[in-house]
Motif scaffolding. Structure first.
Motif, mmCIF file in Angstrom:
data_model
loop_
_atom_site.group_PDB
_atom_site.id
_atom_site.type_symbol
_atom_site.label_atom_id
_atom_site.label_comp_id
_atom_site.label_asym_id
_atom_site.label_seq_id
_atom_site.Cartn_x
_atom_site.Cartn_y
_atom_site.Cartn_z
ATOM 1 N N GLN A 72 1.996 10.875 7.254
ATOM 2 C CA GLN A 72 2.361 11.318 8.337
ATOM 3 C C GLN A 72 3.834 10.723 8.753
ATOM 4 O O GLN A 72 4.701 11.472 9.034
ATOM 5 C CB GLN A 72 1.532 11.086 9.508
ATOM 6 C CG GLN A 72 -0.063 11.801 9.573
ATOM 7 C CD GLN A 72 -0.907 11.394 10.650
ATOM 8 O OE1 GLN A 72 -0.692 10.801 11.528
ATOM 9 N NE2 GLN A 72 -1.970 12.039 10.628
ATOM 10 N N ARG A 73 4.109 9.405 8.551
ATOM 11 C CA ARG A 73 5.181 9.030 9.199
ATOM 12 C C ARG A 73 6.178 7.967 8.195
ATOM 13 O O ARG A 73 6.911 7.510 8.519
ATOM 14 C CB ARG A 73 4.833 8.298 10.535
ATOM 15 C CG ARG A 73 4.213 9.017 11.480
ATOM 16 C CD ARG A 73 3.903 8.448 12.847
ATOM 17 N NE ARG A 73 3.313 7.147 12.839
ATOM 18 C CZ ARG A 73 1.974 6.874 12.570
ATOM 19 N NH1 ARG A 73 1.202 7.924 12.808
ATOM 20 N NH2 ARG A 73 1.206 5.727 12.515
ATOM 21 N N GLY A 74 5.527 7.931 6.903
ATOM 22 C CA GLY A 74 6.390 7.217 6.113
ATOM 23 C C GLY A 74 5.996 5.707 6.166
ATOM 24 O O GLY A 74 5.344 5.157 6.663
ATOM 25 N N SER A 75 6.702 4.987 5.314
ATOM 26 C CA SER A 75 6.606 3.516 5.046
ATOM 27 C C SER A 75 6.557 2.686 6.678
ATOM 28 O O SER A 75 6.228 1.827 6.877
ATOM 29 C CB SER A 75 7.512 3.012 4.274
ATOM 30 O OG SER A 75 7.136 3.427 2.816
ATOM 31 N N THR A 76 7.630 3.244 7.721
ATOM 32 C CA THR A 76 7.782 2.762 8.825
ATOM 33 C C THR A 76 6.637 2.643 9.638
ATOM 34 O O THR A 76 6.451 2.049 10.421
ATOM 35 C CB THR A 76 9.016 3.635 9.613
ATOM 36 O OG1 THR A 76 8.679 4.836 9.698
ATOM 37 C CG2 THR A 76 10.436 3.424 8.774
ATOM 38 N N ALA A 77 5.681 3.751 9.218
ATOM 39 C CA ALA A 77 4.564 3.562 10.243
ATOM 40 C C ALA A 77 3.523 2.498 9.809
ATOM 41 O O ALA A 77 2.834 1.843 10.503
ATOM 42 C CB ALA A 77 3.670 4.878 9.717
ATOM 43 N N ALA A 95 0.739 -1.177 0.124
ATOM 44 C CA ALA A 95 -0.083 0.072 0.096
ATOM 45 C C ALA A 95 1.039 1.129 -0.106
ATOM 46 O O ALA A 95 0.712 2.369 -0.881
ATOM 47 C CB ALA A 95 -0.926 -0.096 1.106
ATOM 48 N N ALA A 96 1.953 1.177 0.992
ATOM 49 C CA ALA A 96 2.717 2.473 0.767
ATOM 50 C C ALA A 96 3.307 2.706 -0.498
ATOM 51 O O ALA A 96 3.435 3.828 -1.138
ATOM 52 C CB ALA A 96 3.965 2.169 1.745
ATOM 53 N N ALA A 109 -7.660 1.114 4.101
ATOM 54 C CA ALA A 109 -6.844 1.870 3.109
ATOM 55 C C ALA A 109 -6.565 3.146 3.345
ATOM 56 O O ALA A 109 -5.661 3.679 3.397
ATOM 57 C CB ALA A 109 -7.365 1.630 1.707
ATOM 58 N N ASN A 110 -7.604 3.848 3.835
ATOM 59 C CA ASN A 110 -7.592 5.435 4.270
ATOM 60 C C ASN A 110 -6.794 5.489 5.327
ATOM 61 O O ASN A 110 -5.886 6.337 5.390
ATOM 62 C CB ASN A 110 -9.065 5.699 4.493
ATOM 63 C CG ASN A 110 -9.015 7.210 4.922
ATOM 64 O OD1 ASN A 110 -9.019 7.735 6.093
ATOM 65 N ND2 ASN A 110 -9.053 8.279 3.921
ATOM 66 N N ARG A 111 -6.903 4.675 6.569
ATOM 67 C CA ARG A 111 -6.000 4.660 7.591
ATOM 68 C C ARG A 111 -4.496 4.427 7.321
ATOM 69 O O ARG A 111 -3.700 5.111 7.822
ATOM 70 C CB ARG A 111 -6.270 3.565 8.531
ATOM 71 C CG ARG A 111 -7.625 3.995 9.496
ATOM 72 C CD ARG A 111 -7.963 3.009 10.611
ATOM 73 N NE ARG A 111 -7.815 1.523 10.404
ATOM 74 C CZ ARG A 111 -9.110 0.733 10.109
ATOM 75 N NH1 ARG A 111 -10.188 1.470 10.286
ATOM 76 N NH2 ARG A 111 -8.971 -0.392 9.728
ATOM 77 N N ARG A 112 -4.306 3.525 6.436
ATOM 78 C CA ARG A 112 -2.994 3.233 6.125
ATOM 79 C C ARG A 112 -2.555 4.519 5.545
ATOM 80 O O ARG A 112 -1.291 5.111 5.511
ATOM 81 C CB ARG A 112 -2.937 2.096 4.988
ATOM 82 C CG ARG A 112 -3.026 0.761 5.828
ATOM 83 C CD ARG A 112 -3.161 -0.478 5.062
ATOM 84 N NE ARG A 112 -3.521 -1.638 5.895
ATOM 85 C CZ ARG A 112 -4.046 -2.566 5.217
ATOM 86 N NH1 ARG A 112 -4.471 -2.889 3.857
ATOM 87 N NH2 ARG A 112 -4.361 -3.660 5.992
ATOM 88 N N HIS A 113 -3.064 5.131 4.525
ATOM 89 C CA HIS A 113 -2.765 6.285 3.706
ATOM 90 C C HIS A 113 -2.360 7.427 4.808
ATOM 91 O O HIS A 113 -1.437 8.151 4.446
ATOM 92 C CB HIS A 113 -3.706 6.448 2.900
ATOM 93 C CG HIS A 113 -3.546 7.570 1.652
ATOM 94 N ND1 HIS A 113 -4.385 8.227 0.649
ATOM 95 C CD2 HIS A 113 -2.399 8.259 1.369
ATOM 96 C CE1 HIS A 113 -3.450 8.930 0.049
ATOM 97 N NE2 HIS A 113 -2.376 8.898 0.532
#
Length: 121
Positions: free
Chosen positions: A57-62, A24-25, A48-52
């Motif tokens: 906010q914090r990039g792929s590490t989030a 997703a990222a 998907a919205n939460r992941r976006h």
């Protein structure tokens, strides 16, 4: 039970979910929106919205796995004993009807393994 032994996802399941989040990222980084990501990854729009939002906010590490939420308190042998006890049904443990509730299961676990404080039955 929904999760392995009732104590969360297995390591393989966590890894698979993490791969989906990291995919997703990648899609978000390419400019895809929530709806397109949800469709491609076969999830609903809400996750998907939460992941976006987390990615923005914090990039792929989030989206990386944080590991198991907790370790199981019971051994495999204790899980087997608990399974056998639950299969005997609520009546075998003193309840008049044939329905398990979370509170009843917790009471049985507490009685068998002395790991929960009792708040009544």
């Amino acid at each position: 039970m929904r999760y392995a032994q009732g104590c969360g996802l297995t390591a393989a399941q966590r890894t698979k979910r993490e791969q989906v989040r990291l995919r997703a990222a990648e899609l978000f980084a390419r400019g895809h929106g929530d709806i397109e990501v949800a469709r491609q990854l076969r999830v609903t729009r809400m996750p998907a919205n939460r992941r976006h939002r987390a990615w923005a906010q914090r990039g792929s590490t989030a989206l990386a796995s944080k590991g198991p939420t907790s370790l199981p308190r019971l051994s495999q042998e204790q899980f087997a004993r608990l399974r056998d006890a639950l299969l005997r049904g609520p009546a075998a443990h003193g309840w008049a009807d044939r329905h398990w509730t979370l509170a009843r299961v917790k009471t049985v676990i507490g009685r068998m393994f002395h790991i929960f404080q009792r708040y009544g039955s």
